[in-house]
Every structure is written in structure tokens, then in C-alpha cells.
Design a protein around this motif. Sequence first.
Motif, short mmCIF file in Angstrom:
data_model
loop_
_atom_site.label_atom_id
_atom_site.label_comp_id
_atom_site.label_asym_id
_atom_site.label_seq_id
_atom_site.Cartn_x
_atom_site.Cartn_y
_atom_site.Cartn_z
N LYS A 43 56.64 93.59 50.75
CA LYS A 43 56.97 94.00 49.39
C LYS A 43 55.96 93.36 48.44
O LYS A 43 55.82 92.14 48.41
CB LYS A 43 58.38 93.55 49.01
CG LYS A 43 58.76 93.93 47.61
CD LYS A 43 60.18 93.52 47.29
CE LYS A 43 60.54 93.98 45.89
NZ LYS A 43 61.93 93.67 45.55
N SER A 45 55.31 93.15 44.61
CA SER A 45 55.96 93.40 43.33
C SER A 45 55.03 94.16 42.40
O SER A 45 53.86 93.84 42.26
CB SER A 45 56.36 92.07 42.71
OG SER A 45 57.06 92.27 41.52
N GLY A 46 55.56 95.20 41.78
CA GLY A 46 54.78 96.01 40.85
C GLY A 46 53.91 97.05 41.54
O GLY A 46 53.23 97.82 40.87
N GLY A 48 54.68 98.24 45.45
CA GLY A 48 55.56 99.01 46.32
C GLY A 48 55.93 98.26 47.58
O GLY A 48 55.59 97.08 47.74
N ASN A 49 56.63 98.95 48.47
CA ASN A 49 57.12 98.38 49.72
C ASN A 49 56.54 99.13 50.91
O ASN A 49 56.57 100.37 50.94
CB ASN A 49 58.65 98.47 49.81
CG ASN A 49 59.34 97.66 48.75
OD1 ASN A 49 58.92 96.57 48.44
ND2 ASN A 49 60.40 98.21 48.19
N ARG A 80 56.89 103.03 49.87
CA ARG A 80 57.68 103.46 48.72
C ARG A 80 57.10 102.80 47.48
O ARG A 80 56.99 101.58 47.41
CB ARG A 80 59.15 103.07 48.89
CG ARG A 80 59.76 103.73 50.11
CD ARG A 80 61.21 103.44 50.23
NE ARG A 80 61.91 104.39 49.37
CZ ARG A 80 63.16 104.27 49.02
NH1 ARG A 80 63.87 103.25 49.43
NH2 ARG A 80 63.73 105.18 48.25
N LEU A 81 56.75 103.61 46.51
CA LEU A 81 56.19 103.10 45.26
C LEU A 81 57.23 102.30 44.49
O LEU A 81 58.41 102.64 44.50
CB LEU A 81 55.76 104.26 44.36
CG LEU A 81 54.58 105.10 44.77
CD1 LEU A 81 54.47 106.31 43.86
CD2 LEU A 81 53.32 104.30 44.70
N SER A 82 56.78 101.28 43.78
CA SER A 82 57.67 100.58 42.86
C SER A 82 57.82 101.44 41.62
O SER A 82 56.99 102.31 41.33
CB SER A 82 57.10 99.22 42.48
OG SER A 82 56.01 99.37 41.59
N GLN A 83 58.88 101.21 40.88
CA GLN A 83 59.12 101.97 39.65
C GLN A 83 58.00 101.72 38.65
O GLN A 83 57.58 102.63 37.92
CB GLN A 83 60.47 101.61 39.04
CG GLN A 83 60.90 102.55 37.92
CD GLN A 83 61.04 103.99 38.38
OE1 GLN A 83 61.66 104.26 39.40
NE2 GLN A 83 60.46 104.91 37.64
N LYS A 86 55.12 103.92 39.71
CA LYS A 86 55.47 105.31 39.42
C LYS A 86 55.27 105.62 37.95
O LYS A 86 54.71 106.65 37.59
CB LYS A 86 56.93 105.59 39.79
CG LYS A 86 57.18 105.84 41.23
CD LYS A 86 58.66 106.17 41.42
CE LYS A 86 59.03 106.17 42.87
NZ LYS A 86 60.45 106.41 43.09
#
Length: 95
Positions: A43, A45-46, A48-49, A80-83, A86
Motif C-alpha cells: 500500500k 499512500s496517495g 494505490g494498493n 487499485r488506485l487511491s482516491q 483517482k
Amino acid sequence: MTKLDIVTNLYERLGYSKRECANIVDNFFEIIKHTLAKGENVKISGFGNFIVKQKKSRRGRNPQTGTEIEISARKVLNFRLSQVLKDEINKKRVE
């Protein structure tokens, strides 16, 4: 963007030598690869995962011959993109 582009960006922003920047990038990717190879998620931060998922074995079909084959169990990698990312990608330019 390629790995060389990342090295060049680090060189321009941080002022280290290109060799040092290349080592930083290589070590960063090695850490991520080893962590994912152990089956652990990463992960950032800022950003994605990176998620490692286990797929079960299943029956498949050879599209050329039509014969059934066994597709072995395997691990797959999902991202998976972080918000935050995105929102950055999808923000509209106001000009």
C-alpha cells in the motif's frame, strides 16, 4: 514513463548522481517485488494498493482445438488506485 524517465526525474529534482538515482529506483522496485512475491500486499499512500490474489485451478478450453485443459492455480496481481490519485487523474482543467 519508463524507469529511465524516473531516474532522470530524480536526478533533476534531488541532485544526486544518475548512478545513485538508478540505485534508489532499482532498490525501490526490488523491495516491492520481494514483498509481492511473499504474497503480501503493498500500500502506497496517495497512490494505490498492489493486491496479491490467489486464483484456484479451473477447467478451460483450447480455443483452437476445443479440447479441455486444466488451468493451474496461480497468484495474480491487482492494482487499485487511491482516491487521491483517482481525483488527480480525473480533475478537470480550468482554463
